[in-house]
Design a protein around this motif. Structure first.
Motif, PDB file in Angstrom:
ATOM      1  N   MET A 841       0.845  -1.379   0.046  1.00 41.28           N
ATOM      2  CA  MET A 841       0.034  -0.062  -0.046  1.00 41.28           C
ATOM      3  C   MET A 841       0.788   1.156   0.007  1.00 41.28           C
ATOM      4  SD  MET A 841      -3.104   0.902   2.585  1.00 41.28           S
ATOM      5  CE  MET A 841      -4.197  -0.444   2.135  1.00 41.28           C
ATOM      6  N   VAL A 842       0.459   2.029  -0.676  1.00 43.39           N
ATOM      7  CA  VAL A 842       1.322   3.580  -0.986  1.00 43.39           C
ATOM      8  C   VAL A 842       0.352   4.409  -0.682  1.00 43.39           C
ATOM      9  CG1 VAL A 842       2.677   2.541  -2.602  1.00 43.39           C
ATOM     10  CG2 VAL A 842       0.836   3.681  -3.549  1.00 43.39           C
ATOM     11  N   PRO A 843       0.854   5.825  -0.162  1.00 40.21           N
ATOM     12  CA  PRO A 843       0.028   6.859   0.603  1.00 40.21           C
ATOM     13  C   PRO A 843      -0.569   7.815  -0.847  1.00 40.21           C
ATOM     14  CG  PRO A 843       2.305   7.446   0.841  1.00 40.21           C
ATOM     15  CD  PRO A 843       2.179   5.932   0.052  1.00 40.21           C
ATOM     16  N   SER A 887       6.686   4.426   2.496  1.00 40.95           N
ATOM     17  CA  SER A 887       5.586   3.994   1.537  1.00 40.95           C
ATOM     18  C   SER A 887       5.864   2.558   1.239  1.00 40.95           C
ATOM     19  CB  SER A 887       6.059   4.839   0.111  1.00 40.95           C
ATOM     20  OG  SER A 887       5.002   4.353  -0.967  1.00 40.95           O
ATOM     21  N   ALA A 888       4.822   1.621   1.056  1.00 42.77           N
ATOM     22  CA  ALA A 888       4.857   0.143   0.644  1.00 42.77           C
ATOM     23  C   ALA A 888       5.643  -0.607   1.689  1.00 42.77           C
ATOM     24  CB  ALA A 888       5.400  -0.046  -0.724  1.00 42.77           C
ATOM     25  N   PRO A 889       5.318  -0.658   2.842  1.00 42.96           N
ATOM     26  CA  PRO A 889       4.226  -0.062   3.373  1.00 42.96           C
ATOM     27  C   PRO A 889       4.526   1.349   3.928  1.00 42.96           C
ATOM     28  CG  PRO A 889       5.369  -1.286   5.073  1.00 42.96           C
ATOM     29  CD  PRO A 889       6.093  -1.427   3.763  1.00 42.96           C
ATOM     30  N   PHE A 890       3.473   2.015   4.353  1.00 42.52           N
ATOM     31  CA  PHE A 890       3.502   3.162   5.214  1.00 42.52           C
ATOM     32  C   PHE A 890       3.085   3.338   6.252  1.00 42.52           C
ATOM     33  CE2 PHE A 890      -0.521   3.899   2.948  1.00 42.52           C
ATOM     34  CZ  PHE A 890      -1.289   4.760   4.020  1.00 42.52           C
ATOM     35  N   THR A 891       3.383   4.438   6.950  1.00 40.03           N
ATOM     36  CA  THR A 891       3.125   4.430   8.538  1.00 40.03           C
ATOM     37  C   THR A 891       2.106   5.595   8.579  1.00 40.03           C
ATOM     38  OG1 THR A 891       4.638   3.181   9.657  1.00 40.03           O
ATOM     39  CG2 THR A 891       3.650   4.808  10.966  1.00 40.03           C
TER      40      THR A 891
END
Length: 912
Positions: A841-843, A887-891
């Motif tokens: 997942m990217v923001p 990003s990819a993952p993001f927090t």
């Protein structure tokens, strides 16, 4: 403020209180502490006002009876609105609280109040001087017996003026469905659209099931394109009073419809809406031969009786609606099977109280003075005659009366119902109270209906002196007496279902009654814990006014209280220690035996479905290995089961049918059922599956070949399949052993019932109906987003429906696979929560952007936290993204609506 008062009474030497209003609803929750305080020599002075006739004279009388207490009444025409509490521990440790809390339930526990604490010696001295000035006023008089009686006359006159006489026969005044009825009507309409012809509604006593049936008749008429007065209806109940009330409801909502009763010599003639007992229908074949658009079975848990089955087997109808508060009742054998296990709507008593549809209760556990040891225990209950003999004690009446007068009631006048062990016990209680100057009556099943109705009307009339009813075999269900404001449980509880039905008698809203007072006389016996277990919410809340005054772990509904005497706690803890530890073979065997005793027969598999207080079948299966092994271990296996246990092929088929496949669609189950009942032509049998289980027609578009591939991938089923169907030897066995197919169906039936309830039985609500710090299942969360739960679509950590996004997080993912070990948790500043997205997942696009940029996109984020890898998700409220990293993952750092309360932190994190 109630917690402050309780704590101070345990430590202080002096307590001064000056409040406008004193009521039993507040006094009852601290009377134990007040008694202990005065017993050890504490000095108690209280001023209460008679202003507006809100203070209850009986509550003043209880306070005045405390050893050494000094109580005064402010009686003048000038209003007194003070709320002052002073606690002294010697001259050097004195504090006072001034604010808005009266000595009532709402003032001390449930309302939003504002009180300030002062410990500055000069400020406290000023407050004490003002209290002394009030104490010495001419209109502040000692609360002597004469003064209380004088005020009581004024109080009762005011209550009479505010509450004209009413009759329970005129209680149907609502022209529109209440919230619960509206939700149930929507569910019934949806199920009928999906092709269902039978359904049950499980709703707590007091929610309005009878009126719901009348509303649904109107909805059904619209669906059929007819006027409501053209609908043909058969309403079946087991008591005449239930039919009279149902007839009044239908007449009010559908005045143009012709109605008729088949009771006490009355005949319905050609009425389109017929109200009848099941016994009366057996003698009228012309009514059984009619076609009915709606058949309603009230208190459907009674429909297991042979007479019901005879009647239902002859009826022709478009839609059957079963109504009950407790399908688990011992007399409710397989009642949900009559409704195809199709539960359209369910709201149990704790949830109804949480929603405010019923009033809260204060439950007082009083240590009984009866020795139950000599009373024989048979078939899950005490021997009725021996039990009554043990309860007919003058000393017990003394105990009951003392506590009833001390704990009082909330309302304009006392309206107390005592549930007794039998007819003799009810008559004994009425007679003994009558001998002591109280107006009391006994109502039992032997009293004619007309006489029962007269007594109910007298009891509901605030101007009538009848204030105590002692009942046996009546008032357990159906009869509406909203005037009830206190209940006495005077015999050991038989079952959770019966206890909740009787409790529900007093939970209806009624003018002047804020809370129901419940006195339960608790002895040392096997069922001693049943009431508290029945009162506890399944979905524990993390924070709130639970008022649990006990080391025993139970969670009562919102604004309810459980207050146990020290001796009662000792009794219950001893009973608790005597029970097997939760989980494991001993506990499950004990639960099985208790259920067998309650039912009076060996349990069926479906007896474990949806029943509170017993393990689910999957738990039993993990413990014993299989259902056959469970029955064998409990001594209930028959010859066929003992043989099949040694048959590897048939045993494997039964174990496969017990396996929860956790499927996202019903197709594989349909194919499995078809192969068993149509071993030579399973493809055509798939359609027969939807005839057998009509509630699943919503998923009837099944591709057998694709569903079979799903089944082949499951190890338990894969070993039984050859060339796209069952093993030839197994098919041959099914042709010669019909019971094998029936046993497979019973196991599938259990799994299908649970899947259907989760995927198609959810009540659709809105995110605004979520309560912060309450626990929810994933399916319930999706239902609060306004759609039905679909395990194929709603299995991610971020579930979006429209503009709402639910973030479902786990705080401890150490036991998950590496790819699913997310770093979620609260930051040191407990106003913030760190949420980690899925790995890809990217923001700046897709679902990640929907979360990260939610404010600009108009989305609302709802945060849920699950302490471990299973169980409920607790709602932490709507949150905002404060910052995004990576990003990819993001927090995403999420800002909570408030700093995490300490009680929530302790529950979610164990204080860490």
């Amino acid at each position: 403020m109630g917690d402050v008062l309780r704590a101070a009474l345990r430590e202080a030497d002096e307590v001064d209180i000056c409040v406008a209003f004193l009521r039993f609803s507040g006094l009852g929750l601290v009377v134990k502490e007040l008694e202990a305080f005065t017993a050890r020599g504490g000095q108690l002075r209280v001023i209460v006002s008679t202003y507006l006739n809100v203070t209850q004279p009986g509550a003043v009388r209880v306070l005045a009876s405390l050893s050494g207490a000094q109580i005064k009444l402010q009686t003048g025409p000038k209003g007194l609105h003070t709320k002052y509490y002073m606690f002294g521990r010697g001259r050097d440790r004195r504090t006072c609280w001034v604010g808005s809390s009266n000595f009532t339930k709402s003032g001390l526990f449930s309302s939003i109040e504002w009180n300030t604490c002062h410990d500055d010696p000069e400020a406290v001295a000023d407050a004490e001087a003002l209290f002394t000035e009030l104490w010495e006023r001419a209109d502040v008089i000692l609360a002597s017996d004469e003064a209380i009686w004088a005020y009581e006359r004024t109080f009762l006159a005011a209550q009479m003026a505010a509450a004209p006489p009413t009759s329970i026969g005129t209680g149907f005044t609502a022209p529109l469905p209440n919230t619960a009825q509206g939700e149930a009507l929507a569910q019934l309409a949806r199920l009928r659209r999906d092709g269902a012809r039978r359904a049950a509604v499980i709703a707590a006593t007091g929610v309005g099931k009878t009126l719901l049936a009348a509303f649904d008749a109107g909805a059904l008429a619209c669906e059929l394109g007819r006027a409501p007065d053209q609908l043909s209806v058969l309403f079946i109940a087991h008591r005449e009073e239930l039919l009279q009330q149902a007839c009044a409801a239908y007449r009010q909502l559908h005045p143009a419809a012709t109605t008729g009763l088949l009771v006490s010599g009355q005949r319905p003639g050609h009425a389109r809406v017929v109200f009848a007992t099941v016994q009366s229908l057996l003698g009228h074949p012309e009514l059984l031969s009619r076609h009915y658009d709606q058949v309603v079975i009230d208190e459907v848990h009674h429909a297991a009786a042979a007479s019901y089955r005879t009647v239902l087997g002859r009826l022709n109808f478009h839609f059957l609606l079963g109504l009950t508060a407790t399908p688990e009742r011992a007399d409710g054998h397989d009642v949900l099977a009559l409704c195809d296990y199709n539960v359209a709507y369910e709201v149990r008593l704790p949830e109804a109280i949480d929603h405010g549809w019923l009033i809260p209760f204060h439950y007082f556990g009083i240590a009984d003075n009866v020795d139950y040891t000599p009373v024989p225990w048979r078939s899950g209950r005490f021997d009725p005659e021996a039990l009554e003999n043990a309860l007919l004690l003058e000393s017990r009446t003394d105990l009951i009366l003392r506590h009833a007068l001390e704990k009082g009631y909330d309302g304009r006048r006392r309206a107390t119902v005592g549930f007794c062990a039998g007819v003799r016990h009810a008559r004994y209680m009425a007679e003994t109270l009558g001998n002591r100057g109280f107006r009391a009556e006994a109502i039992t099943g032997t009293v004619p209906p007309a006489e029962r109705q007269r007594l109910y009307d007298d009891f509901a009339d605030p101007g009538h002196p009848l204030e105590w009813l002692f009942v046996a075999d009546v008032l357990n269900e159906g009869i509406d007496l909203p005037a009830i404001n206190s209940l006495l449980f005077l015999r050991p509880t038989q079952s959770p279902g019966l206890f909740l039905q009787q409790l529900g008698r007093g939970l209806r809203h009624h003018p002047g009654t804020e809370v129901l007072t419940v006195l339960d006389f608790v002895g040392h016996h096997k069922n001693a814990l049943v009431p508290l277990q029945a009162l506890s919410r399944d979905a524990l809340r993390l924070v709130g006014h639970r008022h649990l005054d006990s080391p025993l772990q139970f969670s009562p509904p919102t604004d309810c209280a459980v207050v146990l005497e020290d001796q009662t706690q000792a009794i219950l803890l001893k009973v608790q220690r005597e029970l097997p530890a939760a989980g494991g073979k001993k506990a499950h065997a004990a639960a099985y035996r208790l259920l067998r005793e309650e039912l009076g027969r060996p349990p069926h598999l479906m007896d474990f479905w949806g029943r509170s207080g017993v393990p689910g079948f999957q738990e039993l299966r993990r413990t014993f290995g299989s259902w056959v092994e469970c029955r064998a271990a409990m001594g209930d296996a028959d010859d066929w089961e003992r043989r099949v246990e040694r048959d590897p092929l048939a045993g494997a088929l039964l174990r496969a049918a017990e396996t929860n496949l956790q499927l996202q669609r019903v197709g594989a189950y349909a194919v499995a059922w078809a192969m068993v009942f149509f071993p030579d032509d399973p493809a055509s049998g798939v359609n027969a599956f939807f005839v057998r289980f009509p509630q699943w027609r919503v998923e009837q578009d099944v591709e057998p070949a694709r569903a079979l591939k799903t089944l082949e991938k499951k190890p338990a089923w894969g070993v039984l399949l050859r060339d796209g169907t069952l093993d030839p030897a197994l098919r041959a066995r099914l042709r010669t052993d019909p019971r094998l197919a029936e046993e497979v169906e019973r196991r599938l039936e259990y799994l299908l019932a649970g899947d259907h309830a989760e995927r198609h039985g959810g009540v659709l609500r809105t995110p605004g109906a979520l309560t912060r710090y309450h626990g929810y299942r994933r399916s319930e969360i999706v239902n609060h987003l306004g759609v039905q739960y679909d395990p194929a679509r709603h299995n991610t950590g971020a579930v979006q429906v429209g503009s709402d996004i639910a973030l479902l997080t786990q705080l401890d993912t150490r036991d998950a696979r590496a790819a699913h070990q997310y770093r979620n948790g609260f930051l040191e500043d407990r106003r913030f929560f760190s949420w980690e997205s899925q790995n890809r997942m990217v923001p700046d696009r897709g679902s990640g952007q929907a979360v990260a940029d939610h404010r600009r996109l108009g989305h609302t984020l709802h945060l849920f936290a699950q302490p471990g890898g299973a169980g409920l998700y607790f709602y932490l409220g709507p949150v905002d993204v404060d910052q995004v990293r990576g990003s990819a993952p993001f927090t995403a750092v999420l800002k909570l609506p408030e700093r995490l309360p300490a009680t929530v932190e302790e529950q979610l994190l164990g204080g860490g």
